[in-house]
Structures are given as C-alpha cells and as structure tokens.
Design a protein around this motif. Sequence first.
Motif, PDB file in Angstrom:
ATOM      1  N   ASP A 103      16.110  40.107   1.848  1.00 13.57           N
ATOM      2  CA  ASP A 103      17.050  38.998   1.633  1.00 13.57           C
ATOM      3  C   ASP A 103      17.045  38.114   2.870  1.00 13.57           C
ATOM      4  O   ASP A 103      16.593  38.530   3.956  1.00 13.57           O
ATOM      5  CB  ASP A 103      18.459  39.532   1.375  1.00 13.57           C
ATOM      6  CG  ASP A 103      19.359  38.488   0.697  1.00 13.57           C
ATOM      7  OD1 ASP A 103      18.847  37.397   0.368  1.00 13.57           O
ATOM      8  OD2 ASP A 103      20.554  38.749   0.502  1.00 13.57           O
ATOM      9  N   ALA A 104      17.538  36.894   2.720  1.00 15.35           N
ATOM     10  CA  ALA A 104      17.575  35.955   3.841  1.00 15.35           C
ATOM     11  C   ALA A 104      18.719  34.975   3.656  1.00 15.35           C
ATOM     12  O   ALA A 104      19.185  34.723   2.545  1.00 15.35           O
ATOM     13  CB  ALA A 104      16.251  35.196   3.952  1.00 15.35           C
ATOM     14  N   SER A 105      19.177  34.431   4.781  1.00 11.59           N
ATOM     15  CA  SER A 105      20.214  33.401   4.784  1.00 11.59           C
ATOM     16  C   SER A 105      19.976  32.527   6.004  1.00 11.59           C
ATOM     17  O   SER A 105      19.011  32.734   6.748  1.00 11.59           O
ATOM     18  CB  SER A 105      21.612  34.033   4.848  1.00 11.59           C
ATOM     19  OG  SER A 105      21.848  34.594   6.127  1.00 11.59           O
ATOM     20  N   THR A 106      20.861  31.569   6.221  1.00 10.10           N
ATOM     21  CA  THR A 106      20.711  30.699   7.386  1.00 10.10           C
ATOM     22  C   THR A 106      20.975  31.452   8.688  1.00 10.10           C
ATOM     23  O   THR A 106      20.638  30.975   9.759  1.00 10.10           O
ATOM     24  CB  THR A 106      21.681  29.510   7.287  1.00 10.10           C
ATOM     25  OG1 THR A 106      23.026  30.013   7.105  1.00 10.10           O
ATOM     26  CG2 THR A 106      21.331  28.618   6.105  1.00 10.10           C
ATOM     27  N   LYS A 107      21.569  32.641   8.588  1.00  8.04           N
ATOM     28  CA  LYS A 107      21.870  33.431   9.787  1.00  8.04           C
ATOM     29  C   LYS A 107      20.756  34.403  10.154  1.00  8.04           C
ATOM     30  O   LYS A 107      20.542  34.712  11.325  1.00  8.04           O
ATOM     31  CB  LYS A 107      23.176  34.202   9.581  1.00  8.04           C
ATOM     32  CG  LYS A 107      24.402  33.320   9.413  1.00  8.04           C
ATOM     33  CD  LYS A 107      25.663  34.165   9.238  1.00  8.04           C
ATOM     34  CE  LYS A 107      26.890  33.280   9.091  1.00  8.04           C
ATOM     35  NZ  LYS A 107      28.124  34.085   8.902  1.00  8.04           N
ATOM     36  N   GLY A 108      20.072  34.938   9.160  1.00  8.13           N
ATOM     37  CA  GLY A 108      19.032  35.913   9.445  1.00  8.13           C
ATOM     38  C   GLY A 108      18.336  36.377   8.187  1.00  8.13           C
ATOM     39  O   GLY A 108      18.641  35.919   7.084  1.00  8.13           O
ATOM     40  N   TYR A 109      17.394  37.285   8.357  1.00  5.24           N
ATOM     41  CA  TYR A 109      16.702  37.873   7.208  1.00  5.24           C
ATOM     42  C   TYR A 109      16.368  39.322   7.531  1.00  5.24           C
ATOM     43  O   TYR A 109      16.265  39.710   8.705  1.00  5.24           O
ATOM     44  CB  TYR A 109      15.434  37.092   6.853  1.00  5.24           C
ATOM     45  CG  TYR A 109      14.424  36.930   7.965  1.00  5.24           C
ATOM     46  CD1 TYR A 109      13.350  37.812   8.109  1.00  5.24           C
ATOM     47  CD2 TYR A 109      14.527  35.883   8.881  1.00  5.24           C
ATOM     48  CE1 TYR A 109      12.426  37.664   9.111  1.00  5.24           C
ATOM     49  CE2 TYR A 109      13.602  35.719   9.897  1.00  5.24           C
ATOM     50  CZ  TYR A 109      12.544  36.609  10.010  1.00  5.24           C
ATOM     51  OH  TYR A 109      11.627  36.455  11.017  1.00  5.24           O
ATOM     52  N   GLY A 110      16.266  40.131   6.476  1.00  3.98           N
ATOM     53  CA  GLY A 110      16.045  41.546   6.719  1.00  3.98           C
ATOM     54  C   GLY A 110      15.550  42.289   5.499  1.00  3.98           C
ATOM     55  O   GLY A 110      15.434  41.725   4.408  1.00  3.98           O
ATOM     56  N   GLN A 111      15.252  43.567   5.725  1.00  5.04           N
ATOM     57  CA  GLN A 111      14.732  44.434   4.677  1.00  5.04           C
ATOM     58  C   GLN A 111      15.337  45.829   4.829  1.00  5.04           C
ATOM     59  O   GLN A 111      15.762  46.222   5.919  1.00  5.04           O
ATOM     60  CB  GLN A 111      13.206  44.561   4.772  1.00  5.04           C
ATOM     61  CG  GLN A 111      12.439  43.251   4.834  1.00  5.04           C
ATOM     62  CD  GLN A 111      12.354  42.661   6.230  1.00  5.04           C
ATOM     63  OE1 GLN A 111      12.455  43.371   7.226  1.00  5.04           O
ATOM     64  NE2 GLN A 111      12.189  41.347   6.296  1.00  5.04           N
ATOM     65  N   CYS A 112      15.369  46.584   3.737  1.00  6.34           N
ATOM     66  CA  CYS A 112      15.776  47.981   3.785  1.00  6.34           C
ATOM     67  C   CYS A 112      14.975  48.744   2.738  1.00  6.34           C
ATOM     68  O   CYS A 112      14.682  48.217   1.661  1.00  6.34           O
ATOM     69  CB  CYS A 112      17.280  48.152   3.579  1.00  6.34           C
ATOM     70  SG  CYS A 112      17.959  47.299   2.141  1.00  6.34           S
ATOM     71  N   ILE A 113      14.603  49.976   3.076  1.00  6.13           N
ATOM     72  CA  ILE A 113      13.739  50.781   2.218  1.00  6.13           C
ATOM     73  C   ILE A 113      14.438  52.081   1.847  1.00  6.13           C
ATOM     74  O   ILE A 113      15.023  52.755   2.710  1.00  6.13           O
ATOM     75  CB  ILE A 113      12.409  51.106   2.922  1.00  6.13           C
ATOM     76  CG1 ILE A 113      11.706  49.817   3.360  1.00  6.13           C
ATOM     77  CG2 ILE A 113      11.493  51.913   1.999  1.00  6.13           C
ATOM     78  CD1 ILE A 113      10.440  50.057   4.147  1.00  6.13           C
ATOM     79  N   TYR A 114      14.353  52.440   0.571  1.00  2.01           N
ATOM     80  CA  TYR A 114      14.972  53.667   0.079  1.00  2.01           C
ATOM     81  C   TYR A 114      13.897  54.583  -0.506  1.00  2.01           C
ATOM     82  O   TYR A 114      12.987  54.120  -1.217  1.00  2.01           O
ATOM     83  CB  TYR A 114      16.017  53.347  -0.995  1.00  2.01           C
ATOM     84  CG  TYR A 114      17.143  52.506  -0.444  1.00  2.01           C
ATOM     85  CD1 TYR A 114      18.282  53.097   0.091  1.00  2.01           C
ATOM     86  CD2 TYR A 114      17.039  51.116  -0.432  1.00  2.01           C
ATOM     87  CE1 TYR A 114      19.301  52.320   0.622  1.00  2.01           C
ATOM     88  CE2 TYR A 114      18.057  50.331   0.100  1.00  2.01           C
ATOM     89  CZ  TYR A 114      19.181  50.949   0.637  1.00  2.01           C
ATOM     90  OH  TYR A 114      20.176  50.174   1.173  1.00  2.01           O
ATOM     91  N   LEU A 115      14.025  55.849  -0.183  1.00  2.34           N
ATOM     92  CA  LEU A 115      13.144  56.860  -0.749  1.00  2.34           C
ATOM     93  C   LEU A 115      13.863  57.508  -1.924  1.00  2.34           C
ATOM     94  O   LEU A 115      14.962  58.042  -1.771  1.00  2.34           O
ATOM     95  CB  LEU A 115      12.790  57.914   0.296  1.00  2.34           C
ATOM     96  CG  LEU A 115      11.870  59.046  -0.173  1.00  2.34           C
ATOM     97  CD1 LEU A 115      10.499  58.513  -0.552  1.00  2.34           C
ATOM     98  CD2 LEU A 115      11.747  60.108   0.923  1.00  2.34           C
ATOM     99  N   ARG A 116      13.249  57.443  -3.085  1.00  4.81           N
ATOM    100  CA  ARG A 116      13.856  57.999  -4.298  1.00  4.81           C
ATOM    101  C   ARG A 116      13.021  59.171  -4.807  1.00  4.81           C
ATOM    102  O   ARG A 116      11.801  59.057  -4.948  1.00  4.81           O
ATOM    103  CB  ARG A 116      13.956  56.927  -5.386  1.00  4.81           C
ATOM    104  CG  ARG A 116      14.622  57.392  -6.688  1.00  4.81           C
ATOM    105  CD  ARG A 116      14.635  56.253  -7.690  1.00  4.81           C
ATOM    106  NE  ARG A 116      15.382  56.597  -8.903  1.00  4.81           N
ATOM    107  CZ  ARG A 116      14.853  57.229  -9.947  1.00  4.81           C
ATOM    108  NH1 ARG A 116      13.581  57.608  -9.924  1.00  4.81           N
ATOM    109  NH2 ARG A 116      15.593  57.497 -11.006  1.00  4.81           N
TER     110      ARG A 116
END
Length: 203
Positions: free
Chosen positions: A8-21
């Motif tokens: 996801d991203a916005s004017t403040k920052g961007y990032g990622q997250c990973i889940y193991l299922r």
Amino acid sequence: MKLHTFSDASTKGYGQCIYLRSVNAANKVHVTLISSKARVTPVKSITIPRLELQAAHGAVTLTQKVINELHLLNAQTYYYTDSEVVLGYITNTEARFHTFVANRVERICDHSKSEQWFHVPTDINPADHALRGLNPCRLQSSNWFTGPEFLWNEPIKLPRQPKHQISSTDKEIKAISLSTHHMQAYASIDERITRFSHLDQAV
C-alpha cells in the motif's frame, strides 16, 4: 505453505507485509506475519499511482528475499494491492508506458505473474497500517499480526475482483506517433522531367 504479500502507499509513505499461511492435517489454518517493511515517500513530489506501483515492486522484492532466506522455494505466492491502477499496469498487454512505470512493471513481471495479483479493499489491507501507524491499543486489535480475515478461511474466499483496465487518459501511457510520407506518382518520365528546372533534381 503459501505466502501472501500486501502492499500500500500514501502521500506519507509506502510499505509491504508478508504472511505465511499453512493448513495442517486437521484442516486447521494458521496465519502469521513473517516480514514487513515501510519507507517514507521521497521529498520529490510523486503521484499516488507511482507510489502504489513502487510499493508493489517492493512487495515482490521483499517476497523474493524472504523466499531465499527461509528456503521457501516451493511456496506459492500471492500479491495484494488496493490500487486498481497498479493492477491495470501489471495485467496490461497492449499499452506502452513511460520509463518509471515501464521499468517497475517489468521487474514485477520478472518475478511474478499477473494471475498472482489481486485487489483488496483498503479497509482490510494490513499494509495500510505501515503507512499511518497505530498506537499500541489499536495495533493489538488490528489485523496487522494476523492478516485479513479471508486468509483464515479454508478454502480462501477472495474479495470480489474488479476488472483491471487502464484509463485511456492515463498520463503514464506513452503516446505512439506515426509519420507518413506522400509519394506522388507520375504517368511518364517526360511528365516528371517537366516539373524540374535541372535534370539532377528530377533524379
């Protein structure tokens, strides 16, 4: 085991997250956060679609790093973004983009297929928390550590997927210009010669 990566991203920052299922022999599902990353947006102004694309590119990069470090070479991978524009870029097969978008789309497609990308509503996208931040109380009750609820279903029931199309007015699409050259035909060599004052001009 399967890896589910959100960006996801916005004017403040961007990032990622990973889940193991994983699903055990008793058909019990377990989902856990195994990696995440967040960055502030560049000082130089950049559009939201470009930031979202940068986040998607980071999702693929981070996922490949996790696969290599944890030796999960056989794990199936899935990617999620709340940007329909980005999904349009990734699934595109016709339009040509300007350098910024073209380079990132190429890198994304080098390590993933368009069929691995899905749309997820912003309100259930856990990567959104990486951008806005949460106080301890809200963090504990959020889906940051557990992932969105649909990951816990067996089988997974994905949110309804919209059609991913690129707008014809998208400024990232590179215009294709065609030049034409008109060739005039002459009935005979005599007609051609009479149109020039010097013989070398007629050749």
